[in-house]
Design a protein around this motif. Structure first.
Motif, PDB file in Angstrom:
ATOM      1  N   ARG A 143       0.884  -1.186  -0.109  1.00 48.30           N
ATOM      2  CA  ARG A 143       0.125   0.126  -0.082  1.00 48.30           C
ATOM      3  C   ARG A 143       0.793   1.336  -0.123  1.00 48.30           C
ATOM      4  O   ARG A 143       0.308   2.302  -0.186  1.00 48.30           O
ATOM      5  N   GLY A 144       2.222   1.062   0.359  1.00 43.28           N
ATOM      6  CA  GLY A 144       2.957   2.263   0.345  1.00 43.28           C
ATOM      7  C   GLY A 144       2.733   3.373   1.313  1.00 43.28           C
ATOM      8  O   GLY A 144       2.897   4.668   0.897  1.00 43.28           O
ATOM      9  N   ARG A 145       2.118   2.934   2.356  1.00 43.62           N
ATOM     10  CA  ARG A 145       1.971   3.986   3.528  1.00 43.62           C
ATOM     11  C   ARG A 145       3.282   4.706   3.950  1.00 43.62           C
ATOM     12  O   ARG A 145       3.072   5.902   4.520  1.00 43.62           O
ATOM     13  N   PHE A 146       4.260   3.935   3.829  1.00 44.13           N
ATOM     14  CA  PHE A 146       5.462   4.660   4.330  1.00 44.13           C
ATOM     15  C   PHE A 146       6.395   4.690   3.074  1.00 44.13           C
ATOM     16  O   PHE A 146       6.719   4.052   2.086  1.00 44.13           O
ATOM     17  N   ARG A 147       7.523   5.757   3.411  1.00 46.00           N
ATOM     18  CA  ARG A 147       8.662   5.901   2.471  1.00 46.00           C
ATOM     19  C   ARG A 147       9.778   5.452   3.309  1.00 46.00           C
ATOM     20  O   ARG A 147       9.888   5.716   4.486  1.00 46.00           O
ATOM     21  N   VAL A 148      10.841   4.473   2.874  1.00 46.44           N
ATOM     22  CA  VAL A 148      12.055   4.084   3.553  1.00 46.44           C
ATOM     23  C   VAL A 148      13.282   4.687   2.978  1.00 46.44           C
ATOM     24  O   VAL A 148      13.410   4.667   1.820  1.00 46.44           O
ATOM     25  N   THR A 149      14.178   4.774   3.985  1.00 43.28           N
ATOM     26  CA  THR A 149      15.365   5.412   3.414  1.00 43.28           C
ATOM     27  C   THR A 149      16.449   4.612   4.225  1.00 43.28           C
ATOM     28  O   THR A 149      16.167   3.919   5.333  1.00 43.28           O
ATOM     29  N   CYS A 150      17.720   4.738   3.702  1.00 46.77           N
ATOM     30  CA  CYS A 150      18.883   4.324   4.374  1.00 46.77           C
ATOM     31  C   CYS A 150      19.934   5.340   4.753  1.00 46.77           C
ATOM     32  O   CYS A 150      20.299   6.104   3.785  1.00 46.77           O
ATOM     33  N   ASN A 151      20.235   5.519   5.930  1.00 47.97           N
ATOM     34  CA  ASN A 151      21.622   6.334   6.257  1.00 47.97           C
ATOM     35  C   ASN A 151      20.965   7.808   6.216  1.00 47.97           C
ATOM     36  O   ASN A 151      22.029   8.813   5.804  1.00 47.97           O
ATOM     37  N   GLU A 152      19.708   8.157   6.110  1.00 46.32           N
ATOM     38  CA  GLU A 152      19.255   9.688   5.723  1.00 46.32           C
ATOM     39  C   GLU A 152      19.241  10.394   7.118  1.00 46.32           C
ATOM     40  O   GLU A 152      19.237  11.528   7.178  1.00 46.32           O
ATOM     41  N   TRP A 165       9.364   7.019   7.088  1.00 47.55           N
ATOM     42  CA  TRP A 165       8.851   8.121   7.254  1.00 47.55           C
ATOM     43  C   TRP A 165       7.184   7.938   6.764  1.00 47.55           C
ATOM     44  O   TRP A 165       6.848   7.332   5.862  1.00 47.55           O
ATOM     45  N   GLN A 166       6.485   9.033   7.256  1.00 39.32           N
ATOM     46  CA  GLN A 166       5.078   8.864   6.923  1.00 39.32           C
ATOM     47  C   GLN A 166       4.547  10.431   6.809  1.00 39.32           C
ATOM     48  O   GLN A 166       4.950  11.230   7.530  1.00 39.32           O
ATOM     49  N   THR A 167       3.919  10.543   5.856  1.00 38.32           N
ATOM     50  CA  THR A 167       3.127  12.027   5.423  1.00 38.32           C
ATOM     51  C   THR A 167       2.234  12.333   6.608  1.00 38.32           C
ATOM     52  O   THR A 167       1.419  11.559   7.162  1.00 38.32           O
ATOM     53  N   MET A 168       2.440  13.529   7.006  1.00 39.51           N
ATOM     54  CA  MET A 168       1.526  14.002   8.110  1.00 39.51           C
ATOM     55  C   MET A 168       0.030  13.914   7.862  1.00 39.51           C
ATOM     56  O   MET A 168      -0.244  14.230   6.544  1.00 39.51           O
ATOM     57  N   PRO A 169      -0.724  13.575   8.653  1.00 46.16           N
ATOM     58  CA  PRO A 169      -2.461  13.447   8.510  1.00 46.16           C
ATOM     59  C   PRO A 169      -2.761  14.673   7.710  1.00 46.16           C
ATOM     60  O   PRO A 169      -2.607  15.780   8.267  1.00 46.16           O
ATOM     61  N   GLY A 170      -3.792  14.543   6.721  1.00 44.08           N
ATOM     62  CA  GLY A 170      -4.217  15.653   6.168  1.00 44.08           C
ATOM     63  C   GLY A 170      -3.340  16.399   5.200  1.00 44.08           C
ATOM     64  O   GLY A 170      -3.854  17.483   4.516  1.00 44.08           O
ATOM     65  N   GLN A 171      -2.120  15.869   4.977  1.00 35.47           N
ATOM     66  CA  GLN A 171      -1.290  16.476   4.092  1.00 35.47           C
ATOM     67  C   GLN A 171      -0.966  15.203   2.825  1.00 35.47           C
ATOM     68  O   GLN A 171      -1.014  14.191   2.981  1.00 35.47           O
ATOM     69  N   GLU A 172      -1.041  15.994   1.488  1.00 36.71           N
ATOM     70  CA  GLU A 172      -0.964  15.178   0.326  1.00 36.71           C
ATOM     71  C   GLU A 172       0.068  15.949  -0.609  1.00 36.71           C
ATOM     72  O   GLU A 172       0.347  17.204  -0.487  1.00 36.71           O
ATOM     73  N   GLY A 173       0.341  15.268  -1.540  1.00 36.39           N
ATOM     74  CA  GLY A 173       1.496  15.772  -2.570  1.00 36.39           C
ATOM     75  C   GLY A 173       2.699  15.336  -2.312  1.00 36.39           C
ATOM     76  O   GLY A 173       3.223  15.245  -1.192  1.00 36.39           O
ATOM     77  N   PRO A 174       3.724  15.681  -3.429  1.00 41.75           N
ATOM     78  CA  PRO A 174       5.154  15.524  -3.460  1.00 41.75           C
ATOM     79  C   PRO A 174       5.774  16.375  -2.410  1.00 41.75           C
ATOM     80  O   PRO A 174       6.916  15.817  -1.802  1.00 41.75           O
ATOM     81  N   SER A 175       5.242  17.292  -2.060  1.00 40.25           N
ATOM     82  CA  SER A 175       5.965  18.231  -1.076  1.00 40.25           C
ATOM     83  C   SER A 175       5.350  18.262   0.375  1.00 40.25           C
ATOM     84  O   SER A 175       5.819  19.145   1.209  1.00 40.25           O
ATOM     85  N   ALA A 176       4.622  17.389   0.629  1.00 43.06           N
ATOM     86  CA  ALA A 176       3.997  17.291   1.958  1.00 43.06           C
ATOM     87  C   ALA A 176       4.962  16.810   3.040  1.00 43.06           C
ATOM     88  O   ALA A 176       5.827  16.065   2.799  1.00 43.06           O
ATOM     89  N   PRO A 177       4.740  17.356   4.134  1.00 33.81           N
ATOM     90  CA  PRO A 177       5.877  17.072   5.299  1.00 33.81           C
ATOM     91  C   PRO A 177       5.682  15.768   5.607  1.00 33.81           C
ATOM     92  O   PRO A 177       4.541  15.282   5.813  1.00 33.81           O
TER      93      PRO A 177
END
Length: 267
Positions: free
Chosen positions: A62-71, A115-127
């Motif tokens: 479902r892609g609820r999260f974005r995952v990074t390494c050493n960020e 990482w997870q986008t803050m509730p109520g926020q959408e789009g590529p620039s969402a915090p």
């Protein structure tokens, strides 16, 4: 060692200890003293036996999260050391945290961030906010997981799934979990004697193994170029290779789906 000694543990000493199957702990967050642990029983997670539940696979797809390494290594270790309502004072003292930060600067300590986008926020620039992650020490074809945290449902499980997939992709042979917990056991961790652990550790450090030769590791994953890079950068090399693989499979916008597929097919 003096209780007033607040100097970091030298990176070379830390690595020497891990190569001998020993790791440091402290009694509390503010304790300047460390003690070296060699448990009688050791938890490992066999890289070919990760338990991918249907719910975890669904979460990854479902892609609820974005995952990074050493960020965000510093943020992960701070979150792992933070007080928890269901636990005693953290064993990750300020001295230990500073020591692993230095080890990270030397390229031998790594983190996975969720990482997870803050509730109520959408789009590529969402915090985004950091909701889970883990960190550990990498050397040879070994990764020693130190600690993980979760601030959202399934966040730490997602971090561990990415860790296993990245280590498999890089040709790693041993994932050390130190101590067994119900959470780790549910994901495939098993308990072995310290003597058996030392045997596996030495095998993973020995030259001329299948992974080093670019063959097939004990995880059952083809190593290729990532396998040849197994070593201090084993995790970040494997992580980067996974993203390339996901893009090649047409899943660059949904790498979690690629992770779910790879672990479901081989676990």
């Amino acid at each position: 060692m003096s209780r007033h000694d607040t100097s970091i543990i030298p990176p070379e000493l830390l690595l020497q200890a891990y190569r001998a199957g020993i790791f440091p702990m402290s009694d509390s967050r503010d304790d300047p003293e460390v003690y070296w642990v060699e448990p009688r029983m050791r938890a490992i997670l066999p890289l070919d036996r990760f338990h991918m539940s249907h719910s975890l696979a669904r979460t990854l797809r479902r892609g609820r999260f974005r995952v990074t390494c050493n960020e965000a290594f510093d943020a992960v270790i701070d979150a792992c050391a933070a007080p928890r309502v269901d636990a005693e004072d953290s064993w990750i003292s300020l001295r230990i945290a500073h020591s692993y930060r230095e080890l990270h600067r030397h390229g031998h300590a790594h983190s996975i961030e969720v990482w997870q986008t803050m509730p109520g926020q959408e789009g590529p620039s969402a915090p985004e906010v950091l909701v889970g992650g883990l960190y550990g020490v990498g050397f040879g074809r070994v990764f020693c997981g130190e600690s993980m945290f979760s601030r959202a449902s399934d966040a730490s499980k997602v971090a561990l799934a990415w860790l296993v997939a990245a280590l498999r992709r890089a040709g790693a042979e041993l994932l050390d979990c130190q101590f067994t917990t119900p959470h780790l056991a549910s994901l495939g961790a098993v308990e072995i004697t310290q003597a058996r652990y030392l045997d596996l550790l030495q095998a993973a450090l020995a030259p001329g193994s299948e992974a080093q030769a670019g063959g097939v590791s004990s995880a059952g994953a083809s190593t290729g170029a990532a396998g040849a890079a197994a070593g201090a950068g084993c995790l970040p090399a494997g992580f980067a290779a996974l993203l390339v693989d996901a893009a090649a499979a047409g899943l660059s916008s949904s790498p979690g789906n690629f992770i779910a597929q790879s672990l479901t097919h081989t676990s």
